[in-house]
Design a protein around this motif. Structure first.
Motif, PDB file in Angstrom:
ATOM      1  N   MET A 163       4.936   7.488  -3.715  1.00 56.09           N
ATOM      2  CA  MET A 163       4.236   7.997  -2.534  1.00 56.09           C
ATOM      3  C   MET A 163       5.142   8.795  -1.619  1.00 56.09           C
ATOM      4  O   MET A 163       4.685   9.683  -0.915  1.00 56.09           O
ATOM      5  CB  MET A 163       3.619   6.832  -1.749  1.00 56.09           C
ATOM      6  CG  MET A 163       2.482   6.150  -2.470  1.00 56.09           C
ATOM      7  SD  MET A 163       1.660   4.898  -1.436  1.00 56.09           S
ATOM      8  CE  MET A 163       2.941   3.657  -1.343  1.00 56.09           C
ATOM      9  N   GLY A 164       6.440   8.474  -1.597  1.00 59.22           N
ATOM     10  CA  GLY A 164       7.366   9.140  -0.702  1.00 59.22           C
ATOM     11  C   GLY A 164       7.971  10.390  -1.309  1.00 59.22           C
ATOM     12  O   GLY A 164       7.910  10.609  -2.525  1.00 59.22           O
ATOM     13  N   PRO A 165       8.594  11.237  -0.488  1.00 61.46           N
ATOM     14  CA  PRO A 165       9.139  12.507  -0.985  1.00 61.46           C
ATOM     15  C   PRO A 165      10.254  12.329  -2.002  1.00 61.46           C
ATOM     16  O   PRO A 165      10.275  13.025  -3.028  1.00 61.46           O
ATOM     17  CB  PRO A 165       9.623  13.216   0.283  1.00 61.46           C
ATOM     18  CG  PRO A 165       9.710  12.159   1.337  1.00 61.46           C
ATOM     19  CD  PRO A 165       8.690  11.130   0.985  1.00 61.46           C
ATOM     20  N   ALA A 235      -7.855  -0.658   4.863  1.00 56.35           N
ATOM     21  CA  ALA A 235      -7.263  -1.489   5.907  1.00 56.35           C
ATOM     22  C   ALA A 235      -6.367  -2.568   5.311  1.00 56.35           C
ATOM     23  O   ALA A 235      -5.278  -2.862   5.835  1.00 56.35           O
ATOM     24  CB  ALA A 235      -8.362  -2.120   6.761  1.00 56.35           C
ATOM     25  N   PHE A 236      -6.801  -3.167   4.199  1.00 54.98           N
ATOM     26  CA  PHE A 236      -5.988  -4.195   3.546  1.00 54.98           C
ATOM     27  C   PHE A 236      -4.645  -3.634   3.081  1.00 54.98           C
ATOM     28  O   PHE A 236      -3.599  -4.247   3.291  1.00 54.98           O
ATOM     29  CB  PHE A 236      -6.744  -4.783   2.348  1.00 54.98           C
ATOM     30  CG  PHE A 236      -5.884  -5.635   1.461  1.00 54.98           C
ATOM     31  CD1 PHE A 236      -5.539  -6.921   1.830  1.00 54.98           C
ATOM     32  CD2 PHE A 236      -5.395  -5.142   0.253  1.00 54.98           C
ATOM     33  CE1 PHE A 236      -4.727  -7.719   1.018  1.00 54.98           C
ATOM     34  CE2 PHE A 236      -4.591  -5.916  -0.560  1.00 54.98           C
ATOM     35  CZ  PHE A 236      -4.256  -7.212  -0.181  1.00 54.98           C
ATOM     36  N   TYR A 237      -4.676  -2.463   2.460  1.00 53.23           N
ATOM     37  CA  TYR A 237      -3.426  -1.908   1.943  1.00 53.23           C
ATOM     38  C   TYR A 237      -2.490  -1.463   3.064  1.00 53.23           C
ATOM     39  O   TYR A 237      -1.273  -1.645   2.977  1.00 53.23           O
ATOM     40  CB  TYR A 237      -3.711  -0.772   0.965  1.00 53.23           C
ATOM     41  CG  TYR A 237      -3.900  -1.301  -0.433  1.00 53.23           C
ATOM     42  CD1 TYR A 237      -2.827  -1.426  -1.303  1.00 53.23           C
ATOM     43  CD2 TYR A 237      -5.146  -1.739  -0.860  1.00 53.23           C
ATOM     44  CE1 TYR A 237      -2.986  -1.952  -2.573  1.00 53.23           C
ATOM     45  CE2 TYR A 237      -5.323  -2.267  -2.127  1.00 53.23           C
ATOM     46  CZ  TYR A 237      -4.241  -2.378  -2.980  1.00 53.23           C
ATOM     47  OH  TYR A 237      -4.398  -2.917  -4.233  1.00 53.23           O
ATOM     48  N   ILE A 238      -3.046  -0.899   4.115  1.00 55.16           N
ATOM     49  CA  ILE A 238      -2.194  -0.499   5.235  1.00 55.16           C
ATOM     50  C   ILE A 238      -1.630  -1.729   5.950  1.00 55.16           C
ATOM     51  O   ILE A 238      -0.454  -1.777   6.304  1.00 55.16           O
ATOM     52  CB  ILE A 238      -2.980   0.363   6.239  1.00 55.16           C
ATOM     53  CG1 ILE A 238      -3.443   1.661   5.600  1.00 55.16           C
ATOM     54  CG2 ILE A 238      -2.113   0.686   7.469  1.00 55.16           C
ATOM     55  CD1 ILE A 238      -4.372   2.474   6.488  1.00 55.16           C
ATOM     56  N   GLY A 239      -2.485  -2.717   6.152  1.00 49.90           N
ATOM     57  CA  GLY A 239      -2.082  -3.853   6.962  1.00 49.90           C
ATOM     58  C   GLY A 239      -1.467  -5.007   6.231  1.00 49.90           C
ATOM     59  O   GLY A 239      -0.623  -5.722   6.782  1.00 49.90           O
ATOM     60  N   GLY A 240      -1.843  -5.209   4.961  1.00 50.37           N
ATOM     61  CA  GLY A 240      -1.440  -6.422   4.276  1.00 50.37           C
ATOM     62  C   GLY A 240      -0.459  -6.273   3.143  1.00 50.37           C
ATOM     63  O   GLY A 240      -0.015  -7.280   2.573  1.00 50.37           O
ATOM     64  N   GLY A 242       2.725  -4.803   3.081  1.00 50.72           N
ATOM     65  CA  GLY A 242       4.031  -4.310   3.517  1.00 50.72           C
ATOM     66  C   GLY A 242       3.903  -3.016   4.294  1.00 50.72           C
ATOM     67  O   GLY A 242       2.880  -2.734   4.925  1.00 50.72           O
ATOM     68  N   THR A 243       4.952  -2.198   4.228  1.00 51.85           N
ATOM     69  CA  THR A 243       4.992  -0.981   5.051  1.00 51.85           C
ATOM     70  C   THR A 243       4.827   0.308   4.245  1.00 51.85           C
ATOM     71  O   THR A 243       4.714   1.384   4.843  1.00 51.85           O
ATOM     72  CB  THR A 243       6.326  -0.911   5.811  1.00 51.85           C
ATOM     73  OG1 THR A 243       7.411  -0.865   4.862  1.00 51.85           O
ATOM     74  CG2 THR A 243       6.509  -2.129   6.710  1.00 51.85           C
ATOM     75  N   TYR A 244       4.795   0.235   2.915  1.00 54.17           N
ATOM     76  CA  TYR A 244       4.765   1.449   2.106  1.00 54.17           C
ATOM     77  C   TYR A 244       3.539   2.306   2.393  1.00 54.17           C
ATOM     78  O   TYR A 244       3.641   3.522   2.583  1.00 54.17           O
ATOM     79  CB  TYR A 244       4.798   1.085   0.620  1.00 54.17           C
ATOM     80  CG  TYR A 244       6.185   1.070   0.016  1.00 54.17           C
ATOM     81  CD1 TYR A 244       7.298   0.707   0.778  1.00 54.17           C
ATOM     82  CD2 TYR A 244       6.397   1.416  -1.303  1.00 54.17           C
ATOM     83  CE1 TYR A 244       8.562   0.685   0.231  1.00 54.17           C
ATOM     84  CE2 TYR A 244       7.666   1.404  -1.864  1.00 54.17           C
ATOM     85  CZ  TYR A 244       8.744   1.030  -1.086  1.00 54.17           C
ATOM     86  OH  TYR A 244       9.994   1.022  -1.631  1.00 54.17           O
ATOM     87  N   TYR A 245       2.377   1.696   2.383  1.00 55.72           N
ATOM     88  CA  TYR A 245       1.145   2.465   2.580  1.00 55.72           C
ATOM     89  C   TYR A 245       1.046   2.946   4.019  1.00 55.72           C
ATOM     90  O   TYR A 245       0.596   4.068   4.272  1.00 55.72           O
ATOM     91  CB  TYR A 245      -0.068   1.614   2.191  1.00 55.72           C
ATOM     92  CG  TYR A 245      -0.092   1.282   0.726  1.00 55.72           C
ATOM     93  CD1 TYR A 245      -0.639   2.171  -0.199  1.00 55.72           C
ATOM     94  CD2 TYR A 245       0.449   0.088   0.254  1.00 55.72           C
ATOM     95  CE1 TYR A 245      -0.650   1.871  -1.555  1.00 55.72           C
ATOM     96  CE2 TYR A 245       0.443  -0.216  -1.096  1.00 55.72           C
ATOM     97  CZ  TYR A 245      -0.105   0.678  -2.000  1.00 55.72           C
ATOM     98  OH  TYR A 245      -0.097   0.386  -3.335  1.00 55.72           O
ATOM     99  N   ARG A 246       1.448   2.108   4.946  1.00 56.06           N
ATOM    100  CA  ARG A 246       1.463   2.529   6.347  1.00 56.06           C
ATOM    101  C   ARG A 246       2.347   3.749   6.531  1.00 56.06           C
ATOM    102  O   ARG A 246       1.941   4.740   7.147  1.00 56.06           O
ATOM    103  CB  ARG A 246       1.969   1.384   7.229  1.00 56.06           C
ATOM    104  CG  ARG A 246       1.980   1.677   8.720  1.00 56.06           C
ATOM    105  CD  ARG A 246       2.839   0.698   9.467  1.00 56.06           C
ATOM    106  NE  ARG A 246       4.258   0.891   9.162  1.00 56.06           N
ATOM    107  CZ  ARG A 246       5.223   0.066   9.562  1.00 56.06           C
ATOM    108  NH1 ARG A 246       4.921  -1.027  10.245  1.00 56.06           N
ATOM    109  NH2 ARG A 246       6.474   0.315   9.256  1.00 56.06           N
ATOM    110  N   ASP A 247       3.548   3.690   5.983  1.00 57.29           N
ATOM    111  CA  ASP A 247       4.483   4.807   6.153  1.00 57.29           C
ATOM    112  C   ASP A 247       3.997   6.064   5.433  1.00 57.29           C
ATOM    113  O   ASP A 247       4.205   7.189   5.917  1.00 57.29           O
ATOM    114  CB  ASP A 247       5.871   4.406   5.647  1.00 57.29           C
ATOM    115  CG  ASP A 247       6.500   3.303   6.498  1.00 57.29           C
ATOM    116  OD1 ASP A 247       6.005   3.067   7.621  1.00 57.29           O
ATOM    117  OD2 ASP A 247       7.473   2.687   6.038  1.00 57.29           O
ATOM    118  N   ALA A 248       3.356   5.886   4.276  1.00 60.94           N
ATOM    119  CA  ALA A 248       2.839   7.044   3.545  1.00 60.94           C
ATOM    120  C   ALA A 248       1.775   7.769   4.359  1.00 60.94           C
ATOM    121  O   ALA A 248       1.749   9.009   4.404  1.00 60.94           O
ATOM    122  CB  ALA A 248       2.265   6.605   2.194  1.00 60.94           C
TER     123      ALA A 248
END
Length: 333
Positions: A163-165, A235-240, A242-248
């Motif tokens: 997901m990251g660069p 919401a589950f993936y962003i919140g539950g 870790g931080t990978y999906y949130r940061d993406a």
């Protein structure tokens, strides 16, 4: 022509037979490949081995096997065996997963994820070649390993989920393909440029890489229900997770919303977290609603430059009839 594939729903199945039936249904509907991630519950390898014996034509692959839960040599053996079991229909996807999975569930330090992914990719490719593997890496050290069976023919592709660069650039430099997930159209195009840059740095033709874009989909006659399920999933993936999906998502221009969803979920205010997603992100990230709405939105993702297949992912809260209905509505024409 962009292929249409299926991301099998790990959360909605009560038995191994359910996975087999979904895989067979996907094959009958004309989907090109059935992908399976490994999260928790049933392991992906056993499921795919069973599917290999119960299907005839559909491709089979791991959308991600974590590089922390198996050795690199074992992943190579596994890919070779699944290629044999499926008569040449298998493709391996691997990646680091994240600290929430690796450290909390597997008890392994989540260190050097990029380096570990690169070294695993290189070792697995060497194992699959059938040659003796002597690899002295910073993370992986293999000496004198060789398959005790004939190498697979054809050799299965080895993809990286990213997901990251930097991770996406790594996929371009060393892997045979890229699994992309949780992207807006603009976000995908930005990361796709990283993939092409990585390929060029590795002296490779970017057009030779297979790009699979996982899109959360829910196509129901009750379009409101479809949107609700998609919002809960995001919401589950962003919140539950870790931080990978949130940061993406923050990198894709949704920093304020991504952090708000994460914080609400961590505070156990799941309803508010879902409402935030429904207001801001569902239309950008997913193909949901009535069958016509979902098909039209999915076509937008399929038309993106570089996408070789769009993979139909279904929300974790969808029940089996809702999963089947979505697969039927979005099946290849």
């Amino acid at each position: 022509m962009t292929e249409r594939t299926v991301h099998l729903p790990v959360a909605a199945q009560s038995s191994l037979d359910d996975f087999v039936e979904l895989g067979k249904r996907a094959e009958a509907l004309g989907y090109d490949t059935a992908w399976l991630p490994e999260t928790w519950g049933r392991d992906a390898v056993t499921i795919l081995a069973t599917l290999a014996t119960e299907t005839n034509d559909i491709g089979l692959g791991t959308s991600i096997l974590p590089v922390y839960s198996r050795s690199a040599a074992l992943l190579g053996q596994t890919a070779a065996t699944l290629q044999e079991a499926s008569d040449g229909r298998f493709r391996l996807g691997l990646g680091p997963s994240g600290p929430a999975v690796v450290e909390n569930w597997h008890g392994v330090d989540f260190g050097n994820p990029l380096k570990r992914t690169r070294e695993y990719t290189e070792v697995v490719q060497q194992v699959l070649s059938g040659e003796e593997v002597d690899y002295d890496g910073d993370v992986v050290d293999v000496s004198g390993f060789r398959l005790r069976c004939d190498p697979p023919d054809p050799v299965p592709g080895v993809d990286v989920a990213a997901m990251g660069p930097k991770a996406t650039e790594l996929a371009g430099r060393f892997a045979d393909g890229w699994h992309a997930l949780m992207f807006t159209e603009d976000g995908f195009e930005e990361r796709y440029a990283d993939l092409r840059r990585g390929a060029e740095l590795g002296g490779r033709d970017p057009d030779d890489l297979r790009v699979s874009l996982v899109v959360q989909c829910c196509a129901l006659d009750d379009g409101d229900r479809a949107r609700e399920l998609a919002a809960q999933h995001v919401a589950f993936y962003i919140g539950g997770m870790g931080t990978y999906y949130r940061d993406a998502l923050a990198r894709q221009g949704f920093e304020e919303t991504a952090h708000a969803v994460h914080d609400a979920w961590q505070d156990r205010d799941r309803e508010w977290a879902t409402e935030l997603v429904a207001d801001e992100l569902v239309d950008e990230l997913a193909a949901v609603g009535t069958p016509e709405e979902a098909r039209d939105r999915l076509a937008d993702f399929a038309a993106l430059d570089g996408v070789d297949d769009v993979s139909i992912g279904t929300p974790r809260g969808a029940d089996r009839p809702e999963v089947v209905e979505t697969l039927e509505h979005l099946a290849p024409e």
